[in-house]
Design a protein around this motif. Structure first.
Motif, PDB file in Angstrom:
ATOM      1  N   GLY A 113      -3.296  11.609  -4.088  1.00  0.00           N
ATOM      2  CA  GLY A 113      -3.075  11.448  -5.520  1.00  0.00           C
ATOM      3  C   GLY A 113      -3.487  10.091  -6.052  1.00  0.00           C
ATOM      4  N   GLY A 114      -4.030   9.235  -5.185  1.00  0.00           N
ATOM      5  CA  GLY A 114      -4.464   7.913  -5.630  1.00  0.00           C
ATOM      6  C   GLY A 114      -3.312   7.012  -6.031  1.00  0.00           C
ATOM      7  N   CYS A 115      -2.131   7.235  -5.445  1.00  0.00           N
ATOM      8  CA  CYS A 115      -0.938   6.477  -5.833  1.00  0.00           C
ATOM      9  C   CYS A 115      -0.973   5.069  -5.246  1.00  0.00           C
ATOM     10  CB  CYS A 115       0.319   7.194  -5.345  1.00  0.00           C
ATOM     11  SG  CYS A 115       0.520   8.858  -6.008  1.00  0.00           S
ATOM     12  N   ASN A 116      -0.278   4.170  -5.916  1.00  0.00           N
ATOM     13  CA  ASN A 116      -0.094   2.811  -5.415  1.00  0.00           C
ATOM     14  C   ASN A 116       1.086   2.818  -4.451  1.00  0.00           C
ATOM     15  OD1 ASN A 116      -2.055   1.650  -7.302  1.00  0.00           O
ATOM     16  ND2 ASN A 116      -0.517   2.111  -8.860  1.00  0.00           N
ATOM     17  N   ILE A 117       0.817   2.692  -3.164  1.00  0.00           N
ATOM     18  CA  ILE A 117       1.849   2.787  -2.138  1.00  0.00           C
ATOM     19  C   ILE A 117       2.244   1.395  -1.673  1.00  0.00           C
ATOM     20  CG2 ILE A 117       2.406   3.683   0.156  1.00  0.00           C
ATOM     21  CD1 ILE A 117       0.319   5.888  -0.307  1.00  0.00           C
ATOM     22  N   VAL A 118       3.554   1.173  -1.539  1.00  0.00           N
ATOM     23  CA  VAL A 118       4.093  -0.048  -0.952  1.00  0.00           C
ATOM     24  C   VAL A 118       5.173   0.343   0.051  1.00  0.00           C
ATOM     25  CG1 VAL A 118       3.550  -1.425  -2.992  1.00  0.00           C
ATOM     26  CG2 VAL A 118       5.797  -0.345  -2.813  1.00  0.00           C
ATOM     27  N   LEU A 119       5.695  -0.647   0.775  1.00  0.00           N
ATOM     28  CA  LEU A 119       6.631  -0.354   1.853  1.00  0.00           C
ATOM     29  C   LEU A 119       7.920  -1.147   1.693  1.00  0.00           C
ATOM     30  CD1 LEU A 119       4.137  -0.436   4.859  1.00  0.00           C
ATOM     31  CD2 LEU A 119       4.988   1.578   3.642  1.00  0.00           C
TER      32      LEU A 119
END
Length: 406
Positions: free
Chosen positions: A324-330
């Motif tokens: 989905g082209g999401c901005n992923i962080v942890l």
């Protein structure tokens, strides 16, 4: 001015792996440049492993560090929340020591910045030592409409307590502190109205779709949250199901925020991702362009897979977010719900379940993406001139920190 020069098997600059490059910093860790090895001259420190900027833990509950090992694994979210609420009591000394120990653990694990959930002032003394960068999320909750004013005032008092702290070095309490909602199932409409003016120009964090019961509660008014309110003796009669998913029920209430940090997302579905993408006026490919107008909040999906494993034995749908082209962080969540506060342990768990995801991509989630989510990207997250992001050496085979160089 004295400089240090670092070479390694690989240099991860916050976005990609680089080879045959030398990282040059000042003695105190400010980035000067990245240049080809043949142009770097002498006095190079040659290292084995991966050089990376310091890591960013976008979701933590430092104040719960004293609860390590207290709550059994895989209780499910409702029983976990109930135990946190009812069993978090400890002496001030024990809480302070656990907070200090947990922060030290994060530093050893290469973490330089933390998005920290705050329900009380217990972490302020440790944060005043200015060892890490913190974005303090003052968490408000209150499901009973009649309690909305009192709960808001409590959050506002805590915000004021943080904002009264003097700036220490380059770690600002005032600009890096925001009142945020705990979760959609714990904030009444009346409390939402109180909170919304405080979202302006802030990063706003919210626990999102951490259990399947959350969507059931908003779609149909059913599921385990009804039992939770009964356990807590809370009147739930005011709740009217929206017939939409949890995320789609509350997302527009976050309007005005500079950045939105959706945390956990364990049961987020394709239609929710499609909904977020429709809401955003920013093309993800342009997020790195400072000229891009920020007409709507940037939305980041924070994954805390070890906490999801600890509480419910499930994994978030990582591939959905990638596609989905999401901005992923942890994030790590808390020591009440995790075995460590180590972002690298989160990456290891993701690799076990999704081995095709490149390490290069996940290090981006843990560095430059995390810095953007917390609004720290002017100083952290990447090896760019003038930044002071930390310099960490990783063992690529075991994915552990070998050394913190700055």
């Amino acid at each position: 001015m004295a400089l240090r020069k670092f070479a390694a098997d690989k240099i991860f600059d916050g976005y990609r792996f680089l080879y045959n490059q030398v990282l040059i910093t000042t003695e105190d860790g400010v980035i000067e440049e990245l240049i080809p090895a043949e142009s770097a001259g002498g006095n190079i420190e040659n290292l084995t492993g991966i050089l990376t900027p310091g890591l960013v833990n976008c979701h933590c509950h430092l104040e719960l560090s004293h609860m390590k090992g207290r709550i059994p694994e895989r209780t499910g979210l409702v029983d976990f929340v109930f135990k946190v609420v009812t069993e978090r009591v400890a002496s001030e000394e024990a809480i302070a020591q656990a907070i200090a120990d947990a922060e030290e653990e994060m530093i050893k694990n290469g973490i330089v910045a933390v998005g920290d959930i705050c329900n009380n002032a217990s972490t302020i003394p440790q944060k005043q030592k200015a060892t890490l960068h913190y974005y303090n999320f003052i968490e408000a909750s209150g499901w009973l409409p009649s309690l909305s004013q009192a709960r808001f005032e409590r959050a506002k008092d805590l915000l004021d307590a943080f904002n009264r702290q003097p700036a220490t070095g380059n770690r600002q309490f005032v600009s890096n502190t925001a009142i945020v909602p705990h979760a959609p199932y714990s904030v009444s409409n009346e409390l939402w109205q109180q909170l919304q003016p405080h979202f302006q120009n802030k990063t706003v964090s919210i626990h999102n779709q951490e259990t399947a019961h959350e969507d059931a509660f908003f779609l149909h008014g059913t599921g385990d949250f009804k039992r939770m309110y009964e356990l807590m003796k809370i009147d739930n009669s005011h709740h009217i199901p929206t017939q939409k998913s949890s995320l789609q029920s509350y997302y527009e209430k976050l309007a005005g925020a500079e950045r939105i940090l959706l945390v956990h997302n364990t049961f987020t579905k394709q239609e929710d991702i499609d909904f977020i993408n429709r809401q955003s006026a920013i093309d993800n490919r342009q997020l790195g362009n400072p000229q891009t107008p920020n007409t709507k909040p940037q939305t980041f999906f924070c994954l805390c897979p070890n906490a999801n494993q600890y509480i419910e034995g499930v994994m978030p749908p990582v591939e959905l977010f990638r596609k989905g082209g999401c901005n992923i962080v942890l994030g790590t969540d808390s020591l009440a719900s995790n075995w460590s506060l180590n972002v690298l342990d989160e990456i290891k768990t993701i690799r076990q379940h999704f081995p095709a995801i490149p390490l290069e991509e996940m290090l981006g989630w843990a560095t430059s993406n995390g810095a953007k989510a917390l609004g720290f990207d002017n100083a952290l997250g990447s090896f760019e001139k003038g930044k002071k992001p930390g310099v960490v050496l990783l063992d690529e085979t075991n994915l552990v920190v070998k050394n913190v160089l700055h």
